[in-house]
Design an enzyme around this catalytic site. Sequence first.
Site, PDB file in Angstrom:
ATOM      1  N   ASN A 153     -55.586 -24.088  47.549  1.00 55.90           N
ATOM      2  CA  ASN A 153     -54.322 -24.812  47.409  1.00 55.90           C
ATOM      3  C   ASN A 153     -54.480 -25.775  46.237  1.00 55.90           C
ATOM      4  O   ASN A 153     -55.154 -26.792  46.360  1.00 55.90           O
ATOM      5  CB  ASN A 153     -54.016 -25.562  48.711  1.00 55.90           C
ATOM      6  CG  ASN A 153     -52.792 -26.453  48.597  1.00 55.90           C
ATOM      7  OD1 ASN A 153     -52.057 -26.397  47.597  1.00 55.90           O
ATOM      8  ND2 ASN A 153     -52.563 -27.286  49.599  1.00 55.90           N
ATOM      9  N   TRP A 154     -53.858 -25.431  45.127  1.00 54.13           N
ATOM     10  CA  TRP A 154     -54.026 -26.240  43.912  1.00 54.13           C
ATOM     11  C   TRP A 154     -53.147 -27.487  43.923  1.00 54.13           C
ATOM     12  O   TRP A 154     -53.206 -28.296  43.001  1.00 54.13           O
ATOM     13  CB  TRP A 154     -53.752 -25.381  42.663  1.00 54.13           C
ATOM     14  CG  TRP A 154     -54.745 -24.268  42.480  1.00 54.13           C
ATOM     15  CD1 TRP A 154     -55.843 -24.019  43.250  1.00 54.13           C
ATOM     16  CD2 TRP A 154     -54.733 -23.250  41.460  1.00 54.13           C
ATOM     17  NE1 TRP A 154     -56.520 -22.914  42.775  1.00 54.13           N
ATOM     18  CE2 TRP A 154     -55.863 -22.424  41.680  1.00 54.13           C
ATOM     19  CE3 TRP A 154     -53.888 -22.953  40.391  1.00 54.13           C
ATOM     20  CZ2 TRP A 154     -56.165 -21.326  40.870  1.00 54.13           C
ATOM     21  CZ3 TRP A 154     -54.178 -21.863  39.581  1.00 54.13           C
ATOM     22  CH2 TRP A 154     -55.309 -21.059  39.811  1.00 54.13           C
ATOM     23  N   LYS A 155     -52.294 -27.627  44.926  1.00 53.61           N
ATOM     24  CA  LYS A 155     -51.412 -28.805  45.053  1.00 53.61           C
ATOM     25  C   LYS A 155     -50.693 -29.059  43.714  1.00 53.61           C
ATOM     26  O   LYS A 155     -50.399 -28.107  43.007  1.00 53.61           O
ATOM     27  CB  LYS A 155     -52.218 -30.015  45.551  1.00 53.61           C
ATOM     28  CG  LYS A 155     -52.937 -29.689  46.869  1.00 53.61           C
ATOM     29  CD  LYS A 155     -53.532 -30.892  47.564  1.00 53.61           C
ATOM     30  CE  LYS A 155     -54.224 -30.450  48.848  1.00 53.61           C
ATOM     31  NZ  LYS A 155     -54.783 -31.570  49.611  1.00 53.61           N
ATOM     32  N   HIS A 194     -47.665 -27.996  55.442  1.00 51.59           N
ATOM     33  CA  HIS A 194     -48.841 -28.780  55.034  1.00 51.59           C
ATOM     34  C   HIS A 194     -48.621 -30.242  55.408  1.00 51.59           C
ATOM     35  O   HIS A 194     -47.499 -30.747  55.330  1.00 51.59           O
ATOM     36  CB  HIS A 194     -49.060 -28.630  53.526  1.00 51.59           C
ATOM     37  CG  HIS A 194     -50.401 -29.135  53.100  1.00 51.59           C
ATOM     38  ND1 HIS A 194     -50.671 -30.480  52.961  1.00 51.59           N
ATOM     39  CD2 HIS A 194     -51.562 -28.492  52.821  1.00 51.59           C
ATOM     40  CE1 HIS A 194     -51.935 -30.636  52.596  1.00 51.59           C
ATOM     41  NE2 HIS A 194     -52.503 -29.442  52.506  1.00 51.59           N
ATOM     42  N   GLU A 245     -49.193 -32.868  53.886  1.00 52.84           N
ATOM     43  CA  GLU A 245     -48.578 -33.672  52.819  1.00 52.84           C
ATOM     44  C   GLU A 245     -47.058 -33.495  52.828  1.00 52.84           C
ATOM     45  O   GLU A 245     -46.310 -34.427  52.517  1.00 52.84           O
ATOM     46  CB  GLU A 245     -49.190 -33.287  51.465  1.00 52.84           C
ATOM     47  CG  GLU A 245     -50.625 -33.807  51.358  1.00 52.84           C
ATOM     48  CD  GLU A 245     -51.530 -33.017  50.429  1.00 52.84           C
ATOM     49  OE1 GLU A 245     -51.038 -32.186  49.655  1.00 52.84           O
ATOM     50  OE2 GLU A 245     -52.758 -33.245  50.502  1.00 52.84           O
ATOM     51  N   GLU A 254     -56.018 -28.337  59.528  1.00 54.67           N
ATOM     52  CA  GLU A 254     -56.446 -29.313  58.528  1.00 54.67           C
ATOM     53  C   GLU A 254     -56.273 -30.717  59.108  1.00 54.67           C
ATOM     54  O   GLU A 254     -55.166 -31.273  59.074  1.00 54.67           O
ATOM     55  CB  GLU A 254     -55.579 -29.191  57.267  1.00 54.67           C
ATOM     56  CG  GLU A 254     -55.639 -27.834  56.607  1.00 54.67           C
ATOM     57  CD  GLU A 254     -55.207 -27.921  55.142  1.00 54.67           C
ATOM     58  OE1 GLU A 254     -56.052 -27.708  54.274  1.00 54.67           O
ATOM     59  OE2 GLU A 254     -54.033 -28.227  54.887  1.00 54.67           O
ATOM     60  N   GLY A 290     -58.850 -34.549  51.331  1.00 61.72           N
ATOM     61  CA  GLY A 290     -59.021 -35.340  50.123  1.00 61.72           C
ATOM     62  C   GLY A 290     -59.845 -36.600  50.318  1.00 61.72           C
ATOM     63  O   GLY A 290     -59.861 -37.478  49.466  1.00 61.72           O
ATOM     64  N   SER A 324     -61.599 -31.257  52.792  1.00 62.98           N
ATOM     65  CA  SER A 324     -62.852 -31.573  52.097  1.00 62.98           C
ATOM     66  C   SER A 324     -63.895 -30.460  52.214  1.00 62.98           C
ATOM     67  O   SER A 324     -65.089 -30.746  52.336  1.00 62.98           O
ATOM     68  CB  SER A 324     -63.421 -32.910  52.593  1.00 62.98           C
ATOM     69  OG  SER A 324     -62.519 -33.962  52.294  1.00 62.98           O
ATOM     70  N   GLY A 341     -59.311 -29.752  46.649  1.00 58.89           N
ATOM     71  CA  GLY A 341     -60.010 -30.215  45.450  1.00 58.89           C
ATOM     72  C   GLY A 341     -61.027 -29.229  44.893  1.00 58.89           C
ATOM     73  O   GLY A 341     -61.069 -28.985  43.676  1.00 58.89           O
TER      74      GLY A 341
HETATM   75  P1  13P Z   1     -59.138 -31.032  50.097  1.00 58.84           P
HETATM   76  O1  13P Z   1     -60.011 -29.789  50.124  1.00 58.84           O
HETATM   77  O2  13P Z   1     -58.970 -31.595  48.734  1.00 58.84           O
HETATM   78  O3  13P Z   1     -59.575 -32.015  51.140  1.00 58.84           O
HETATM   79  O4  13P Z   1     -57.672 -30.536  50.527  1.00 58.84           O
HETATM   80  C1  13P Z   1     -57.522 -29.793  51.671  1.00 58.84           C
HETATM   81  C2  13P Z   1     -56.118 -29.308  51.730  1.00 58.84           C
HETATM   82  O5  13P Z   1     -55.210 -30.079  51.979  1.00 58.84           O
HETATM   83  C3  13P Z   1     -55.868 -27.903  51.465  1.00 58.84           C
HETATM   84  O6  13P Z   1     -54.563 -27.542  51.806  1.00 58.84           O
END
Ligand code: 13P
Length: 252
Positions: free
Chosen positions: A10-12, A96, A98, A168, A174, A214, A236
Amino acid sequence: MARRTFIAGNWKLNLGPASSARLAEELVRTLADRGEVDVALYPTTISIPAVQAVLGGSGIELGVQEVEAFASGAYTGANSPVLCREAGCTRALIGHSERRQRYGETDAGVAAKTVACLDAGLLPMICVGETLQERDAGVAADIVGHQVRAALSALPADRVGALTIAYEPVWAIGTGRTASPAEAQEMHQHVRAVLRSLYGDVIADGLRVLYGGSVTPETAPALLGQPDIDGALVGGASLKAASFAAIVRASH
Ligand code: 13P
């Protein structure tokens, strides 16, 4: 039943078309010999055509990070499952944390988007997870169970097979603080028990439940070694070809 490992990036909100295409190119090269593992990339929406052009016949799948529950119409700025499918996506993230925390995504929205994706031919990955306050209050399993049930509320058993669930924990996203393999396994087992109660053994034993939060090349082996963790949703560490490829390789 053997579930094939699935590693998703997931490149966000990172990387535009040119840098996304470069990363995808590197991954196509590096992961050509990846073996028995499914890999999918979820770039920024604006970069989907650039990544699609690179993935070609690599077998690496393309997904969109967010869609609405409708196909088209007067929805300025929105993204539709139908149009993302037309652009070459085969998968979509839904719910997600977020999106739930920052954009007011609701359980009802997650359920509607899940159906809309399936109708459009996109394979949904439904994201669930508790906050730190919820974990500390001892209600993590209740929250996650509720999110899973709500997301699937509109789905009969014959449509559920196309889904993936991603657990998650919000406190692990993150933050560099990964759930321990035992903590993650316990919740994955719970998610599978919820699926079993809703749809029976065949579906519960067949659906993949991914862990996210993470995940790094260092933490991946122990997490992926757990019996109910069927892959990883990586944030990340998916932004660099070397670390994402190392996680893919950690899966077997
Ligand atoms: P990180 O791997 O940066 O913690 O993000 C996880 C995530 O939200 C994947 O969707």
